[in-house]
Write an enzyme that holds these catalytic residues in place. Structure first.
Site, mmCIF file in Angstrom:
data_model
loop_
_atom_site.group_PDB
_atom_site.id
_atom_site.type_symbol
_atom_site.label_atom_id
_atom_site.label_comp_id
_atom_site.label_asym_id
_atom_site.label_seq_id
_atom_site.Cartn_x
_atom_site.Cartn_y
_atom_site.Cartn_z
ATOM 1 N N LYS B 183 0.843 -1.197 0.000
ATOM 2 C CA LYS B 183 0.000 0.000 0.000
ATOM 3 C C LYS B 183 0.882 1.251 0.000
ATOM 4 C CE LYS B 183 -1.865 2.466 3.341
ATOM 5 N NZ LYS B 183 -1.770 3.852 2.830
ATOM 6 N N GLU B 257 10.177 0.568 10.422
ATOM 7 C CA GLU B 257 11.170 1.635 10.260
ATOM 8 C C GLU B 257 10.420 2.931 10.497
ATOM 9 O OE1 GLU B 257 12.817 4.540 8.929
ATOM 10 O OE2 GLU B 257 12.999 3.686 6.907
ATOM 11 N N CYS B 291 13.298 10.373 7.489
ATOM 12 C CA CYS B 291 13.213 9.878 8.859
ATOM 13 C C CYS B 291 14.581 9.895 9.540
ATOM 14 C CB CYS B 291 12.603 8.489 8.891
ATOM 15 S SG CYS B 291 13.286 7.414 7.649
ATOM 16 N N GLU B 388 9.937 14.711 16.373
ATOM 17 C CA GLU B 388 10.299 14.740 14.961
ATOM 18 C C GLU B 388 9.438 15.806 14.268
ATOM 19 O OE1 GLU B 388 9.241 11.270 12.620
ATOM 20 O OE2 GLU B 388 11.151 11.407 11.573
#
Lengths: 324, 477
Positions: B183, B257, B291, B388
């Site tokens: 997806k 991840e 990331c 983040e």
């Protein structure tokens, strides 16, 4: 330095850096204390900026700017007065059929040809530059280097291109190199001094940065990569380091000093890559002939051809530019 | 004063072969998904690019069954040399269609064309080439005599590197003999569906690769489907935790991840100008939608002022604008939602007393853009040092000693990457051993290679992608 030369002496080292040149040890400490250069990083940056896409108006502007920054050079053992006069004529009117083509910045010759060049360029605004100091090896005594400089300046040279003593530099005798540059600068009087580092012989990027700062500390108006007689001559990463040095110098002292890559820049495409580096590494205000030059003999014709291509909309070929 | 104004150098959008409608890819065919179609937009202009059919829960079931059939049928039994041929073919097709993919990626994602062209697409092809090379060597890779594939892998990928993350997931899965149901992210489904065309071109057996566009609920359906043997997820920590809870107690294997808040550590003896480049690359690459971005800069106090001064000058030269312009350094933020999140965190930085500096560069009026921003005087206790941001916002902190640098760098729930800048080799080795991060870069940042395993510690997830270690995540050994 004697009292008699002090009127035309090199400007004093700017206050924030005066300690750096106090003695041999402090100069050494200063130069070795400069931040290192990471080879992979600087080459990556140079390659990255080299991919900027410059087209249309920006390209036309870049071509004209590059032409106005060219030091048209003849440095052969076989140079004659006729050759120098022909070069001077081309410097003033690079493209005789396109009168709006800018003239080049300077004509660069050996000291014995300066008088001829000065005569030929009188009133044109094109400077005469001369390679003095035992060009290109520089392996001669201080007296002869100073005399060589004096010959060029007395004959009317506006700019002197000197080579540093790479032997002394590589031996770590930085103060000797520093004093020699200072002495030549003093001998130049009103003429501008371009200090040739011969970066191909300095071998490492760290040395390029140290030599750049050494030349700036000693009063060089310009730092120049190469004589053109040693390979590799100018490269983009080396020029990036030198541009960074004049930028940092400006931040610390407020002074503006120039950079001149020389040797091996042959195409408009290459020249534009250098201009992009000037723009983005040193800064916008360096995009003038007073602060950036190309030392190139074959670059000009390619610039002229590309200029015609931009203006006319088609490529005309090498027979449409002069070979002088 | 002369100004070197670069004329716009836009890549032609026609190269993307953009279609009005895209459909899910199931069992080797493009099918009408029974989900509500979504509109994917160009974040640089806010225009609708295309309508994309999405999957529903029943489509997930169909896709998983197709993948199971393909797995049991030909794919898992096929000799590795044969599987390798398909992977090599896919890799070459990605290269052949690289311009199309690059332009499409920049249109859909907002990233600068120079990055999609020079980084995303070539690296995606490289992953297929690399894994193709492993397909027939698994018995000799040190996993034992007969490593077996796991079965059907459910893969969910994020919007920051749409095609590259697809390659990271699909290449090792196929090389090891698994089949996949993938997806793509809701906001960036297009290159994945062109990749489906590439699978057809490569004559990949039907069902080996299935691609189901959709939102989070489709991702959840994939995760909970009983026919799935392995889940590989890249995305936010929050969703990753939910997936882990969902998978707990089932035989499904899982790799995650997730987010990061990487420390980029600059010592006083660093190659300073290149460190500045590395800092810029670390946080402004892909608009900071990375990331493993070096979003926390840790500078030794003795050079902090100098670094900040140099950094501000350098950042002010970054060109923000049209992603399709070859001269653009920083493109568009992927979505309005993400832009709002970035703004919120930046406001918290202001409120908590950090010193904000924003690049004076011109920013387009339309589209989702955010000017590169650097916060100085940041402390560990501030939100912008801990959370983040996933945007072009750098937080600058200082440290005094190597031990303090390690302590601050490790003081985060994340652990995906770190950078060290020093000319002292022994310190690099010492630091690399102390830092809890999946990747530690020395005197560089954001370097990727299919052979180098990538993955995190703690809330950055677990499992590795890439290299021999990455293959293991798709094998029963």
């Amino acid at each position: 330095m004697t009292a008699t030369t002090s009127t035309s002496a090199a400007p004093a080292t700017p206050a924030p850096l005066v300690d750096a040149t106090r003695d041999d040890a402090s100069l050494r400490r200063f130069l070795l204390g400069l931040p290192g250069v990471d080879q992979v990083g600087v080459e990556q940056r140079a390659a990255g900026l080299g991919t900027r896409s410059i087209k249309k108006d920006a390209k036309r502007w870049a071509i004209d700017t590059a032409i106005s920054m060219v030091d048209l050079t003849t440095l052969e053992g076989a140079d004659t007065h006729g050759k120098v006069r022909a070069l001077a004529a081309k410097a003033v009117r690079p493209d005789p059929e396109r009168q709006d083509t800018p003239r080049v910045a300077a004509v660069c010759v050996y000291p014995d040809m300066v008088a001829t060049a000065v005569e030929a360029l009188k009133g044109s605004g094109v400077h005469v530059a001369s390679v003095a100091t035992g060009f290109p090896a520089g392996r001669t005594s201080r007296e002869i280097k100073l005399a060589d400089t004096k010959i060029a300046v007395d004959a009317g040279a506006h700019e002197v291109d000197m080579v540093i003593d790479r032997g002394a530099f590589l031996e770590g005798r930085y103060m000797d190199v520093f004093e020699e540059i200072q002495a030549i600068k003093a001998a130049c009087g009103d003429a501008h001094l371009k200090v040739i580092l011969e970066t191909g012989e300095l071998a490492t990027y760290d040395n390029v940065r140290r030599a750049s700062w050494l030349a700036l500390l000693a009063g060089g108006d310009f730092i120049k990569t190469s004589t053109g007689k040693v390979s590799p001559a100018a490269t983009l990463p080396v020029t990036h380091i030198m541009l960074q040095a004049v930028h940092d110098w400006h931040v610390q002292t407020g002074e503006l000093r120039g950079v001149k890559p020389a040797g091996g820049i042959r195409t408009t495409k290459d020249a534009i890559k250098y201009l992009v580096a000037v723009h983005e590494v040193a800064g916008e205000q360096w995009l003038v002939p007073d602060l950036f030059r190309f030392g190139a003999s074959s670059l000009l014709n390619d610039l002229l051809l590309q200029r015609r291509t931009q203006v006319d909309g088609h490529y005309s070929g090498p027979d449409y530019v002069t070979v002088d | 004063m002369p100004v070197f104004e670069y004329a716009p150098a836009p890549e032609s959008r026609a190269i993307a072969n953009l279609k009005d409608h895209y459909k899910p890819f199931v069992d080797g065919e493009f099918v009408d998904g029974s989900g509500e179609p979504l509109k994917t937009i160009n974040p640089a202009t806010e225009e609708v690019l295309a309508e994309v059919g999405t999957a529903s829960k029943s489509d997930v079931d169909t896709a998983v069954k197709a993948a199971r059939k393909a797995y049991n049928g030909a794919w898992s039994k096929m000799p590795g040399t044969e599987r390798a041929k398909y992977l090599f073919r896919i890799a070459r097709l990605i290269q052949e269609r690289s311009r199309e993919l690059a332009v499409l990626e920049s249109l859909d994602n907002g990233k600068p064309i120079k990055e999609s062209r020079d980084s995303d697409i070539p690296t995606a092809a490289a992953h297929f080439f690399y894994h193709a090379g492993w397909a027939d060597k698994l018995e000799y890779a040190g996993y034992g005599a007969n490593p077996r594939p796991l079965g059907v892998a459910g893969q969910i990928i994020p919007w920051n590197f749409p095609l590259l993350m697809l390659a990271w997931k699909i290449a090792p899965a196929l090389a090891t003999g698994n089949t996949v149901v993938l997806k793509p992210a809701e906001t960036t489904p297009l290159t994945a569906l062109v990749f489906a065309e590439i699978c057809q071109q490569a004559e990949l057996p039907p069902g080996v690769v299935n691609i189901l566009p959709g939102a989070g609920d489709i991702g959840a359906s994939i995760v909970e489907h009983a026919g799935i043997d392995k889940i590989a997820f890249t995305g936010s920590t929050e969703v990753g935790k939910a997936i882990q809870r969902q998978v707990a107690g089932t035989p499904k294997k899982l790799t995650l991840e997730l987010g990061g808040k990487a420390a980029n550590i600059v010592f006083e003896d660093a190659p300073l100008d290149q460190a500045i480049e590395g800092i810029v690359n670390g946080i402004f690459f892909n608009q900071g939608h990375v990331c493993c971005a070096g979003s926390r800069l840790l500078v030794q106090e003795s050079i902090a002022e100098e670094v900040l001064e140099k950094l501000r000058y350098r950042v002010s030269t970054l060109r923000v604008g049209d992603p399709l312009d070859k001269n653009t350094d920083v493109g568009a933020i992927n979505s309005a939602e993400q832009l709002a999140k970035i703004r919120g965190l930046v406001e918290s930085g202001d409120a908590e007393g950090a010193q904000r500096w924003t690049s004076p560069c011109p920013v387009p009026e339309r589209g989702f853009f955010f000017a590169p921003t650097v916060f100085a005087n940041v402390h560990q206790s501030m939100r912008i040092a801990r959370e983040e941001i996933f945007g072009p916002v750098l937080s600058v902190l200082t440290f005094r000693t190597p031990d303090e640098a390690v302590a601050k760098a490790n003081n985060t729930p994340y652990g995906l990457s770190a950078g060290i800048w020093t000319e002292k080799g022994s310190r690099i080795l010492w630091m690399a051993n102390q830092l809890r991060a999946g990747v530690v870069w020395a005197n560089t940042f954001n370097r990727f290679d299919p052979a180098a395993p990538f993955g995190g510690y703690q809330e950055s997830g677990f499992g590795r992608e890439g290299g021999r270690t990455g293959l293991e995540a798709y094998l029963s050994v």
